[in-house]
Scaffold this motif. Structure first.
Motif, PDB file in Angstrom:
ATOM      1  N   ARG A 240      37.759  94.648  73.695  1.00 53.03           N
ATOM      2  CA  ARG A 240      36.908  94.055  74.726  1.00 53.03           C
ATOM      3  C   ARG A 240      37.644  92.883  75.359  1.00 53.03           C
ATOM      4  N   GLY A 241      37.436  92.704  76.654  1.00 51.10           N
ATOM      5  CA  GLY A 241      38.067  91.609  77.362  1.00 51.10           C
ATOM      6  C   GLY A 241      37.707  91.650  78.830  1.00 51.10           C
ATOM      7  N   PRO A 242      38.117  90.613  79.606  1.00 50.93           N
ATOM      8  CA  PRO A 242      37.733  90.542  81.023  1.00 50.93           C
ATOM      9  C   PRO A 242      38.515  91.485  81.925  1.00 50.93           C
ATOM     10  N   ASP A 243      39.596  92.069  81.433  1.00 55.99           N
ATOM     11  CA  ASP A 243      40.433  92.915  82.294  1.00 55.99           C
ATOM     12  C   ASP A 243      40.813  94.211  81.588  1.00 55.99           C
ATOM     13  N   GLN A 260      37.118 104.393  78.373  1.00 55.44           N
ATOM     14  CA  GLN A 260      36.585 103.135  78.891  1.00 55.44           C
ATOM     15  C   GLN A 260      35.100 103.288  79.165  1.00 55.44           C
ATOM     16  N   GLY A 263      32.836  97.975  79.757  1.00 55.69           N
ATOM     17  CA  GLY A 263      33.699  96.845  79.432  1.00 55.69           C
ATOM     18  C   GLY A 263      34.370  96.941  78.081  1.00 55.69           C
ATOM     19  N   THR A 264      34.349  98.113  77.479  1.00 54.30           N
ATOM     20  CA  THR A 264      34.954  98.323  76.163  1.00 54.30           C
ATOM     21  C   THR A 264      35.954  99.472  76.237  1.00 54.30           C
ATOM     22  N   GLU A 285      44.264  89.295  78.489  1.00 49.59           N
ATOM     23  CA  GLU A 285      43.375  88.494  77.639  1.00 49.59           C
ATOM     24  C   GLU A 285      42.387  89.409  76.913  1.00 49.59           C
ATOM     25  N   HIS A 287      39.108  89.594  74.113  1.00 52.66           N
ATOM     26  CA  HIS A 287      38.035  88.862  73.440  1.00 52.66           C
ATOM     27  C   HIS A 287      37.674  89.488  72.103  1.00 52.66           C
TER      28      HIS A 287
END
Length: 322
Positions: A240-243, A260, A263-264, A285, A287
């Motif tokens: 998981r992450g912003p990009d 995908q 968002g995972t 980045e 998370h």
């Protein structure tokens, strides 16, 4: 407080089942079954109703003659053991004279097997029934009867324990105690423990190895780690992450299988270390980064699907909410 202390056992005992088969008329209950139960570990014996578990255990304990194959303890069948109760303690069912106290029930077995009567008191302490030893067994709860059956199996201080559904009737505290007791017997004292159970969540917290059977045949044998490595969820990483969209393209370009959703990313056939290394090199980045491992229940249903003896259709939404 329930004691789990007990006298150290003798030499370790290895249980081996090889080519075991048994039919009842036209029904093939067990077919060319083979597995090993190692000393120093707790092995779960799992399978749907009708999978042949009880028949296998009865053949292992000399209560039923196989059509073919062998079941041995350090190379010897149960019926050839010089002192079987000192080698194997077993609980396949609970049966007591209702008017006899728990202590006297155990003393009857002590006299029959030539054990000192003091063993009755010792095993009552081991299973937490010391204060109930003088009560009639007919007044025991189901959980207490399970403990008394386990005490009976422990009288000979055996190197092997064979237990069929030992947690039935136990309350949460009793189940937690049983888990610690069995692991103590195996890990601390080197005993060989084979447990048949349908409580998969509890089995997962207790056993080191599993033997799964279906329709009388071996489906899978191995450690929990080995079992997970052969399940669909093994070798899978959640990210998981912003990009993640950009990272998914990077991973796909490397040949990874990526799904995908919301968002995972689910990355198949990889490890967190591999994915994390690629994210660092790409400057992505993250998370969250973790392995997705299947639980025993999920793996069990994957492996035994279609081998149930009695399979009912799943209820519809309307039926389930009536």
């Amino acid at each position: 407080m329930i004691s789990i202390a007990s006298t150290a056992t003798a030499d370790p005992v290895r249980v081996e089942v090889r080519g075991l088969s048994k039919s009842f008329g036209q029904v093939r209950a067990v077919s060319d079954l083979g597995f090993t139960v190692e000393p120093g570990s707790v092995t779960g014996f799992l399978g749907p109703n009708g999978a042949g578990k009880t028949t296998t255990l009865r053949m292992l304990l000399g209560l039923m003659q196989p059509d073919a194959g062998t079941a041995t303890f350090n190379g010897a069948p149960y019926t050839s053991l010089p002192e079987p109760l000192r080698t194997v303690g077993a609980v396949l069912e609970t049966a007591f004279h209702p008017a006899r106290s728990g202590r006297n029930h155990l003393r009857v077995y002590c006299r029959a097997a030539g054990f000192p009567l003091s063993r009755a008191d010792e095993v009552l302490v081991q299973v937490g029934l010391a204060d109930a030893g003088d009560r009639r067994a007919g007044g025991y709860s189901l959980g207490m009867r399970q403990r008394l059956a386990l005490a009976t199996a422990l009288l000979g201080n055996p190197g092997v324990l064979v237990l069929d559904e030992p947690a039935n009737g136990l309350d949460p505290e009793g189940i937690q105690w049983l888990r610690g007791f069995l692991r103590h017997m195996a890990h601390d004292q080197g005993r060989t423990v084979l447990v048949s159970s349908h409580l998969l969540s509890e089995v997962e917290q207790t056993v080191d190895r599993v033997v799964i059977v279906g329709a009388g045949r071996l489906v899978r044998e191995g450690s929990m780690e080995q079992l997970r490595s052969g399940a669909d969820g093994a070798g899978t990483v959640l990210v998981r992450g912003p990009d993640v969209a950009r990272f998914a393209e990077v991973l796909r370009a490397d040949g990874a299988q990526v799904v995908q959703e919301d968002g995972t990313l689910t990355v198949h056939g990889s490890t967190p270390a591999d994915v994390g290394r690629r994210a660092f090199a790409t400057g992505v980045e993250l998370h969250e980064l973790r392995s997705r491992t299947s639980g025993l229940e999920e793996i069990y249903f994957q492996l035994t699907s279609g081998s149930e003896q009695f399979a009912a259709p799943s209820p519809t939404v309307q039926e389930a909410t009536r």
